[in-house]
Design an enzyme around this catalytic site. Sequence first.
Site, PDB file in Angstrom:
ATOM      1  N   GLY A   1       0.830  -1.202   0.000  1.00 18.33           N
ATOM      2  CA  GLY A   1       0.000   0.000   0.000  1.00 18.33           C
ATOM      3  C   GLY A   1       0.868   1.256   0.000  1.00 18.33           C
ATOM      4  O   GLY A   1       2.067   1.207  -0.275  1.00 18.33           O
ATOM      5  N   ILE A   2       0.232   2.387   0.333  1.00 23.59           N
ATOM      6  CA  ILE A   2       0.930   3.672   0.328  1.00 23.59           C
ATOM      7  C   ILE A   2       1.363   3.991   1.753  1.00 23.59           C
ATOM      8  O   ILE A   2       0.626   3.686   2.685  1.00 23.59           O
ATOM      9  CB  ILE A   2      -0.034   4.808  -0.115  1.00 23.59           C
ATOM     10  N   GLY A   3       2.499   4.614   1.952  1.00 23.78           N
ATOM     11  CA  GLY A   3       2.816   5.136   3.274  1.00 23.78           C
ATOM     12  C   GLY A   3       4.141   4.675   3.827  1.00 23.78           C
ATOM     13  O   GLY A   3       4.916   3.970   3.176  1.00 23.78           O
ATOM     14  N   ALA A   4       4.390   5.101   5.064  1.00 22.04           N
ATOM     15  CA  ALA A   4       5.687   4.855   5.704  1.00 22.04           C
ATOM     16  C   ALA A   4       5.911   3.359   5.946  1.00 22.04           C
ATOM     17  O   ALA A   4       7.040   2.876   5.835  1.00 22.04           O
ATOM     18  CB  ALA A   4       5.758   5.617   7.023  1.00 22.04           C
ATOM     19  N   ILE A   5       4.849   2.620   6.260  1.00 23.90           N
ATOM     20  CA  ILE A   5       5.045   1.201   6.588  1.00 23.90           C
ATOM     21  C   ILE A   5       5.469   0.398   5.347  1.00 23.90           C
ATOM     22  O   ILE A   5       6.493  -0.297   5.393  1.00 23.90           O
ATOM     23  CB  ILE A   5       3.822   0.614   7.307  1.00 23.90           C
TER      24      ILE A   5
ATOM     25  N   GLU B   1      -1.720  -2.726  -6.730  1.00 21.95           N
ATOM     26  CA  GLU B   1      -2.517  -1.678  -7.371  1.00 21.95           C
ATOM     27  C   GLU B   1      -1.632  -0.478  -7.693  1.00 21.95           C
ATOM     28  O   GLU B   1      -1.836   0.212  -8.677  1.00 21.95           O
ATOM     29  CB  GLU B   1      -3.709  -1.274  -6.512  1.00 21.95           C
TER      30      GLU B   1
ATOM     31  N   GLY C   1      -7.907  -0.713  -2.241  1.00 29.43           N
ATOM     32  CA  GLY C   1      -7.715  -2.089  -2.700  1.00 29.43           C
ATOM     33  C   GLY C   1      -7.453  -3.066  -1.575  1.00 29.43           C
ATOM     34  O   GLY C   1      -7.065  -4.207  -1.835  1.00 29.43           O
TER      35      GLY C   1
HETATM   36  N1  COA Z   1      -7.591   6.416  16.454  1.00 31.76           N
HETATM   37  C1  COA Z   1      -7.680   7.714  16.113  1.00 31.76           C
HETATM   38  N2  COA Z   1      -7.021   8.275  15.060  1.00 31.76           N
HETATM   39  C2  COA Z   1      -6.248   7.454  14.325  1.00 31.76           C
HETATM   40  C3  COA Z   1      -6.097   6.087  14.630  1.00 31.76           C
HETATM   41  C4  COA Z   1      -6.801   5.582  15.749  1.00 31.76           C
HETATM   42  N3  COA Z   1      -6.706   4.316  16.078  1.00 31.76           N
HETATM   43  N4  COA Z   1      -5.251   5.554  13.729  1.00 31.76           N
HETATM   44  C5  COA Z   1      -4.911   6.523  12.878  1.00 31.76           C
HETATM   45  N5  COA Z   1      -5.506   7.662  13.253  1.00 31.76           N
HETATM   46  C6  COA Z   1      -5.396   8.968  12.603  1.00 31.76           C
HETATM   47  C7  COA Z   1      -3.959   9.471  12.616  1.00 31.76           C
HETATM   48  O1  COA Z   1      -3.657  10.142  13.816  1.00 31.76           O
HETATM   49  C8  COA Z   1      -3.955  10.384  11.399  1.00 31.76           C
HETATM   50  O2  COA Z   1      -4.587  11.601  11.735  1.00 31.76           O
HETATM   51  P1  COA Z   1      -3.966  13.009  11.201  1.00 31.76           P
HETATM   52  O3  COA Z   1      -3.946  12.877   9.691  1.00 31.76           O
HETATM   53  O4  COA Z   1      -4.942  14.004  11.704  1.00 31.76           O
HETATM   54  O5  COA Z   1      -2.594  13.069  11.801  1.00 31.76           O
HETATM   55  C9  COA Z   1      -4.888   9.665  10.432  1.00 31.76           C
HETATM   56  O6  COA Z   1      -5.708   8.821  11.230  1.00 31.76           O
HETATM   57  C10 COA Z   1      -4.155   8.808   9.414  1.00 31.76           C
HETATM   58  O7  COA Z   1      -3.304   7.948  10.113  1.00 31.76           O
HETATM   59  P2  COA Z   1      -1.795   7.673   9.649  1.00 31.76           P
HETATM   60  O8  COA Z   1      -1.216   6.728  10.616  1.00 31.76           O
HETATM   61  O9  COA Z   1      -1.084   8.943   9.365  1.00 31.76           O
HETATM   62  O10 COA Z   1      -2.134   7.020   8.265  1.00 31.76           O
HETATM   63  P3  COA Z   1      -1.305   6.230   7.217  1.00 31.76           P
HETATM   64  O11 COA Z   1      -0.841   7.179   6.182  1.00 31.76           O
HETATM   65  O12 COA Z   1      -0.317   5.281   7.778  1.00 31.76           O
HETATM   66  O13 COA Z   1      -2.533   5.393   6.605  1.00 31.76           O
HETATM   67  C11 COA Z   1      -4.588   4.190   6.760  1.00 31.76           C
HETATM   68  C12 COA Z   1      -3.220   4.470   7.388  1.00 31.76           C
HETATM   69  C13 COA Z   1      -5.226   3.061   7.491  1.00 31.76           C
HETATM   70  C14 COA Z   1      -5.455   5.442   6.839  1.00 31.76           C
HETATM   71  C15 COA Z   1      -4.337   3.811   5.271  1.00 31.76           C
HETATM   72  O14 COA Z   1      -3.469   2.707   5.213  1.00 31.76           O
HETATM   73  C16 COA Z   1      -5.618   3.452   4.536  1.00 31.76           C
HETATM   74  O15 COA Z   1      -6.329   4.317   4.115  1.00 31.76           O
HETATM   75  N6  COA Z   1      -5.912   2.149   4.389  1.00 31.76           N
HETATM   76  C17 COA Z   1      -7.129   1.678   3.748  1.00 31.76           C
HETATM   77  C18 COA Z   1      -6.972   1.561   2.269  1.00 31.76           C
HETATM   78  C19 COA Z   1      -5.948   0.574   1.834  1.00 31.76           C
HETATM   79  O16 COA Z   1      -5.419  -0.228   2.591  1.00 31.76           O
HETATM   80  N7  COA Z   1      -5.671   0.584   0.553  1.00 31.76           N
HETATM   81  C20 COA Z   1      -4.772  -0.361  -0.075  1.00 31.76           C
HETATM   82  C21 COA Z   1      -3.458   0.182  -0.395  1.00 31.76           C
HETATM   83  S1  COA Z   1      -3.410   1.716  -1.214  1.00 31.76           S
END
Ligand code: COA
Length: 433
Positions: free
Chosen positions: A215-219, A238, A336
Amino acid sequence: MSWKVEYSDKLTTADKALDLIKSNERVVVGHAVGEPSYLLDVMVSKRKQYENVEIVHMVAMGKCDYCAEGMEKHFRHNALFVGTGTRKAVEAGRGDFTPCFFYEIPSLFKSGILPVDVALIQVTPPDQEGYVNLGVSVDYTLPASKAAKKVIAQVNNQMPRVYGDCKLHVSEITAFVEHNSPIIELRPHKIGEIEKAIGENCAKLIKDGDTLQLGIGAIPDAVLLFLKDKKNLGIHSEMFSDGVVELVKAGVINNSKKTLKAGKFVASFLMGTKKLYDFVDNNPDVELYPVDYVNHPVIIMTNDNMVSINSCVQVDLMGQVASESVGLKQISGTGGQVDFVRGATMAKGGKSIIAIPSTAANGTISKIVPFLDEGAAVTTCRNDIDYIVTEYGIAHLKGKTLKDRARALIHISHPDFAPELIKTYEDRFHCKF
Ligand code: COA
């Protein structure tokens, strides 16, 4: 008529081309970094001539001015995924969110459930045969264009040309607007110690010869850091980003063991920096296809040893995963995730991983919780879940009882929150942890 004549007949200014949009129509915008930013800017500047135009978009990486305060009369945003630029608008009610799996979006357009009046897209200049290439975003952008009554294309000579099913003929487009500008870039994420520990744990589940979705992001970026000693990895995802390019140079990713399209990167869209865009440009090893192919679980599962890695907001002690909302607040979308969780789990030798930091909000909230927040949408259901990974370890939930799932999840939770989770466990299961 030759395509060259047709192209020059259809070539116009953005101002004239955007007169093709009429009030009350549905406009689908090219996805992610493929969005035609110039056309959107001109559309917003002409807002007074439109009323109630529905703007359908998914991962919106541009300015998102069409959903700013004051635009309500002219535009209504329909988000298939909520991102940083559209979160406020959806929360404030200036936009709506439509739940959907990524792989099914093309069928929403093609079947007429969401008829497309106008597709606003960005493409390369035509090739020798009169085909323009959608470059970094093929996903729903190509199917929406094929389903649209009118297609307005920004022609940008900086759009990479890719292989796969990614082209439209000049005859399929209503109006062309030439405007060259750099493709939007997604900068690499900051990878801290927690992300590194998560990446290292995920890497333990990846074997030589596996095919990956990230997926997208730091992890996902952190996972790639720990794959330097692996061999013959492949990509069916994707999307992918710059981290993959590093591993190609290091000889780790070569797609040689893939059971579907050996030797090829298969993706539906791309997001990264110019380094990525240069890598994919005219590279016959990189093939982009519409998302109803790339993300279809039945296609994904034909990749033996498929491993998917995605993230989530919360997971409860049963393994129900909320990835797109914090309670009722929609912060992203299904994307996705479920497509790949299902496809990877069904693949021979496949695995699906949800990788998360154990806490959010600077360590003040546990992401492993007794119950999901009230109103949270379950993105991936407990039956679909396979592995959950945090910086504290790996929990394999598939085939485990509710009690064993809860134990496995508590073992990988943050120590500050484990006592509360243990109490829930003991109350719920009437036994000592
Ligand atoms: N309770 C409250 N807030 C939470 C939280 C929790 N348990 N977990 C995350 N958040 C908040 C964060 O603080 C952050 O808020 P901010 O933007 O105001 O700082 C926001 O949610 C996003 O979290 P972050 O950890 O920065 O997100 P990320 O970039 O690592 O993305 C998902 C994590 C889950 C949002 C992202 O992976 C996603 O949208 N997944 C679903 C779609 C997917 O998996 N697609 C397939 C690959 S593209």
